[in-house]
Design a protein around this motif. Structure first.
Motif: not given
Ligand code: NAD
Length: 479
Positions: A173, A225, A230, A282, A448
């Motif tokens: 997803k 991720t 979330v 991130c 990572f």
């Molecule tokens: P998000 O948490 O809003 O969404 C991430 C994913 O989770 C999306 O596919 C979203 O549709 C899904 N999601 C949302 N609600 C959910 C639920 N209730 N149940 C299951 N899935 C759900 O994050 P975003 O805005 O897409 O991404 C930005 C964030 O990601 C930032 O906090 C960033 O730091 C983090 N990030 C972390 C890494 C890492 O490796 N540490 C890498 C990239 C991004």
């Protein structure tokens, strides 16, 4: 009429009950296509397909598995320009950054193609006579992979490739903001020779299909991720079901600049860490921790360098920074600049919305000085081109402030002192430490991940990925 892109379930392209437009953040009049929105029924079909395919796939021929992953990697690499352009169009990274990310995705599939042939176990003598003990790793089963919008092809690749290599079946997803790269990747996988049902794509909102994916009883493990909020919710849900979970979440990564740093290098890596990819990594550095002796020179040089940054259409040549990914993200970034100023920070560069020819979410990278670790601007993840400067007396204070955060993904130090570099490597409370390098920018063949609120569970990428995607079995064999 926009082109429609469907979900991929059990080897078939399946229409969605609804479709959502995929709109470019650099030009809101540019619609990339209409992407299917799965519902809970389609999600269930995808999980069932993966479950049905698991016995044959998990015990199937590893040469065929390796060949399929290699073929996917080869096609991604041969189409890296086109995929990188799509990525830049839908997420807002510059085209060179998009091509770099697509290249990384291709290399990841190639790496895990090799991993299919490197599966090993151990045979050890038993403490009892006439018995030997075999320790092997087996695939987890059906895994749910949930990805964020900021790396629309690399993060899917670094979850899907190991999942398949180690014999799992996948329900993927992607983030609803960037389904274009996910769909393109699924289309490549659909022609790779991987049997129907082994890999499934379901697009849509997290609340509609992410939640039922996490809670589906036939899902054996979740790799997520995204944001910390979330992630925490998913961890709780998985704990209640005793389901294996891996979370990669936010960061508030420090970049320490010591008095003895090479100034041009310190400025360049700070600008890279904080502002490139619009700060939406991130591993981006949003806290520049600068020691007294270099503070004034560093700030002057930063302001000069920031004035040369070219912000604009990510598809145009010579652009350093594109738009941020969405209207909501732009509003969040601008509001954090205001929060930082209201808390006593001084905005010394950027921080305002920009008009760049097309109707997009452009913003001038912002630098705030006179900030402290008590301020929200330094405690909460902004996830945009916003950096703040924290002034410190020397190395000890810099290290303490670097670690003074609930996050722990990546941390950097700019210094010419071996003593401080070595001490920082050992005492930084981050999963990844960079010496004289930007906090963002990592290899694809090594682990990572972070510590504290940034990560939960075992590491992603490289050979360490098998800790999550496999489970250990111990077999006792008598004479
Ligand atoms: P998000 O948490 O809003 O969404 C991430 C994913 O989770 C999306 O596919 C979203 O549709 C899904 N999601 C949302 N609600 C959910 C639920 N209730 N149940 C299951 N899935 C759900 O994050 P975003 O805005 O897409 O991404 C930005 C964030 O990601 C930032 O906090 C960033 O730091 C983090 N990030 C972390 C890494 C890492 O490796 N540490 C890498 C990239 C991004």
């Amino acid at each position: 009429m926009n082109k429609k892109y469907d979900n991929f379930i059990s080897g078939q392209w399946v229409a969605g009950a609804k479709y959502a437009p995929n709109i470019s953040p650099s030009n809101i009049n540019d619609v990339i296509g209409d992407y299917a929105q799965a519902d809970a029924v389609q999600l269930d079909l995808a999980v069932q397909a993966a479950q049905a395919s698991f016995p044959a796939w998990s015990t199937g021929n590893i040469q065929a598995r390796a060949d399929a992953l290699d073929k996917i990697g080869t096609e991604i690499l041969s189409r890296r320009d086109e995929l990188g352009t799509l990525l830049a169009r839908e997420e807002g990274k510059t085209r060179p950054e998009g091509i770099g990310e697509a290249t990384r995705a291709g290399n990841i599939f190639k790496f895990f193609a090799g991993e299919c042939l490197r599966l090993t176990g151990e045979i050890v003598p038993s403490v009892r006579s006439g018995i030997s003990v075999e320790i092997t790793r087996e695939p987890m089963g059906v895994v749910g992979l949930i990805t964020p919008w900021n790396f629309p092809i690399a993060i899917p690749a670094w979850k899907i490739a190991p999942a398949l290599a180690y014999g799992n079946c996948v329900v993927f997803k992607p983030a609803d903001l960037v389904p274009g790269c996910a769909w393109a990747l699924a289309e490549i996988i659909s022609r790779s020779g991987i049997p129907a049902g082994v890999f499934n794509l379901v697009m849509g909102r997290g609340s509609v299909i992410g939640d039922p994916l996490v809670n589906h009883p036939a899902i054996n493990a979740i790799s997520f991720t995204g944001s910390q909020s979330v992630g925490e919710r998913i961890a709780q849900q998985c704990a209640l079901q005793l389901k294996k979970v891996q979370l990669e979440m936010g960061g508030k990564n420090p970049q320490v600049i010591l008095d003895d740093a090479n100034l041009p290098r310190a400025v360049e890596l700070s600008v890279q860490s904080a502002f490139f990819s619009s700060g939406q990594r991130c591993t981006a550095s949003s806290r520049l921790i600068v020691s007294d002796g270099i503070y004034a020179r560093f700030l002057d040089a930063m302001k000069q360098r920031m004035a040369t940054l070219r912000i604009g259409d990510p598809l145009a040549a010579g652009i350093d920074i594109g738009p941020v990914a969405s209207q909501a993200q732009l509003e969040q970034d601008l509001s954090y600049v205001q929060i930082g100023e209201a808390e006593g920070g001084v905005l010394v560069a950027g921080g305002q919305r920009l008009q760049c020819g097309t109707e997009g979410f452009y913003m001038a990278p912002a630098l705030l000085t006179d900030t402290t670790m008590a301020m929200r601007i330094n405690r909460e993840e902004v996830f945009g081109p916003v950096a703040s400067v924290i002034r410190v007396k020397g190395y000890e204070e810099a290290l303490a402030e670097a670690n003074n955060t609930p996050y722990g993904l990546s941390a950097g130090i700019a210094t010419t002192s071996l003593k401080y570099a070595a001490h920082f490597k050992r005492h930084s409370q981050a999963g990844m430490v960079m010496v004289n390098l930007p906090t963002a920018g990592v290899d694809y063949h090594v682990p990572f991940g972070g510590r504290k609120g940034s990560s939960y569970g075992s590491r992603e990428q490289g050979r360490y990925a098998n800790e999550f995607f496999t489970i250990v079995k111990t077999a006792y064999v008598g004479d």
